[in-house]
Design an enzyme around this catalytic site. Sequence first.
Site, PDB file in Angstrom:
ATOM      1  N   LYS A  17      72.747 122.677 117.147  1.00 26.27           N
ATOM      2  CA  LYS A  17      71.405 122.238 117.527  1.00 26.27           C
ATOM      3  C   LYS A  17      70.422 123.397 117.362  1.00 26.27           C
ATOM      4  CE  LYS A  17      69.215 119.505 121.220  1.00 26.27           C
ATOM      5  NZ  LYS A  17      69.470 118.857 122.531  1.00 26.27           N
ATOM      6  N   CYS A  60      69.063 114.986 119.467  1.00 28.26           N
ATOM      7  CA  CYS A  60      68.241 114.669 120.640  1.00 28.26           C
ATOM      8  C   CYS A  60      66.825 115.232 120.566  1.00 28.26           C
ATOM      9  CB  CYS A  60      68.950 115.141 121.916  1.00 28.26           C
ATOM     10  SG  CYS A  60      68.300 114.344 123.416  1.00 28.26           S
ATOM     11  N   GLU A  95      75.216 112.690 121.980  1.00 31.83           N
ATOM     12  CA  GLU A  95      75.252 114.151 122.101  1.00 31.83           C
ATOM     13  C   GLU A  95      76.369 114.578 123.049  1.00 31.83           C
ATOM     14  OE1 GLU A  95      72.046 117.775 122.963  1.00 31.83           O
ATOM     15  OE2 GLU A  95      71.563 115.717 123.545  1.00 31.83           O
TER      16      GLU A  95
END
Length: 705
Positions: free
Chosen positions: A114, A175, A45
């Site tokens: 995200k 994540c 990430e």
Amino acid sequence: MGRKVILATCALNQWALDFDGNLRRILKSVEVARSRGARYRLGPELDVCGYGCADHFYESDTLLHCFQVLKELLESPVTQDIICDVGMPVMHHNVRYNCRVIFLNKKILLIRPKMLLANHGNNRELRWFSPWNKPRYVEEYFLPRMIQDVTRQETVPFGDGVLSTNDTCIGSEICAELWNPRSPHVDMGLDGVEIITNSSASYHELSKASRRVSLIRSATSKSGGIYMFANQRGCDGDRLYYDGCAMIAVNGDIVAQGAQFSLEDVEVLTASLDLEDVRSYRGEKCHPYLQPEYRPCHRVKVDFSLSESQDVYFPSHEPIEWRFHLAEEEISLGPACWLWDYLRRSGQAGFLLPLSGGVDSSSTACIVYSMCHQICQAVKNGSAQVLEDVRHVVGNAAYTPKEPRELCGRLFTTCYMASENSSQDTCNRAKDLAAQIGSTHINLNIDMAVKAILGIFSLVTGKLPQFRANGGSTRENIALQNVQARVRMILAYLFAQLSLWAQGRPGGLLVLGSANVDESLTGYFTKYDCSSADINPIGGISKTDLKRFLQYCADKFKLSALHSILAAPPSAELEPLRHGHVSQTDESDMGMTYTELSLIGRLRKISKCGPYSMFCKLIHMWRETCSPSQVAVKVKHFFRMYSANRHKMTTVTPAYHAENYSPDDNRFDLRPFLYNTLWNRQFRCIDEQVSQMEPKKNHFQNLNN
């Protein structure tokens, strides 16, 4: 046949804002992936800028430099003929997103923002980023001109999409989306996405790896598929250590495992996998059109194949059994790697530690010794990068470490600072441990400095404070202990700055602290004493875990000096001795044992207990050893100590984050530091509960009699 694919994921030791270094490590990982035949490379990430940029994410410079790095990646011959997946912040419609940028042959295929941000524990992503809250929706993103010049694209897809290649379908998670109850991989799997990637910046906590592996196994066992996990590794500029664990899973089985702890900056993990295994597994399990409100993924078509037409002879990876480290091993490895990253990136020449001969400072010393072990092992295994780093730290381009004790002598200085209240036992224990690990050891006495400071006070006030043992008050007793402790801090920094100068060697030393998490919780340390240091590798670890760690070190490293350290009662040794022996112990000073403190710490932070809730839990947990009134006394005592000393956490030394009940005030455990220490209503509720319980208890006892 075109059914087997070679995929690459990695663990990179990225550093916040080190754009050139991050670029080199990304290119190295792509180069290794290509050399192994991989056609898809997944990175951690935000690997372009580093995850820990914090408020630097607000700066337009950070966005600019990320696109400059992206431009160089697109232009590099290394990134051709392989799909590259990198992470960076992107601003779209004046909103900042945490994104994956996926490209192939100088063309950006998709920017995937995200959707579920991490905003708990040490994570504060909502401070810097907005979540993409449009599932299954993709819109146009206008590229900066510098990128347009390379890609010849004006706009590219931006949003929740997946890639549809000639032979398979690939979707992304980032994540925390894996840890969320509504993880995107569920719907992607039902819609035929066969390869799911996860780019993470997941930091280390003791035993966290098992939860991570369990989630990834579960993600693919429910609906099948291939799951690739990439993670950052190392210290990227703060208290966290990112612990790698790159892995690849298929249909609930782990088929490739990366290292959790390592000194290497780049680790690439590849696996050859059969897509037909996924299709056969799903053929029985998945029926997406039976699901309510089913919405297909937005597919971005890519004229590229991950497989080759003639792949019948390619072997497929088989399931492996994941080996988890014991908590003691994790303490030995994680903080040691964090120290090495901090040392080599700080430009200093080593460490200095005030070594008292107790459990805490000995634990810090053993972590440094473990670091030296890992360095020597890496050099022995042929790591050119680690050898270059250690030569730079010691200032000798021809140096090669041979064994840990010799390296420890170059990098590590320990210092026993005796006073008239120190026992010969602790002096001997510190000396013996230093000799066994090979540190450069200094033995000095601080009485002259203490008397000089007290002399100034006496000259000004006409009074000379006395210890309680000599008739003094509690205020005098504490003040005299604090003077000794603070003198040690001053001397530690003096020797850290000038001890190498005195030897004719260049550089300075980083001062290491050794206050454990339980002492930080109760404030059982002097503000600005030798617990004040540059960094503290054990500040997030409990005393009970440290004792197990020392026993592990005694066995693994053959450090017999640790046996006497473990057998001795913990003591600050700041009050006068009695007949030459220690009269002061930590647990008597604190009014509770370290075992009790460890449990109380978990209830306070993990279970979110205030005084009353904690009392209600502990009357059951301690029912065999304590009456309700005794539990009430302990709970009240803890909260009085905690609230009176919370201000100390505002200046505490930055410590390695290892426990999820850490009281770190920086961003993990946000609390006031000026409390009403009487806790009037809270304690009154406890007293009312005790008064209701104990008469009933006495009544039943009378009936039994």
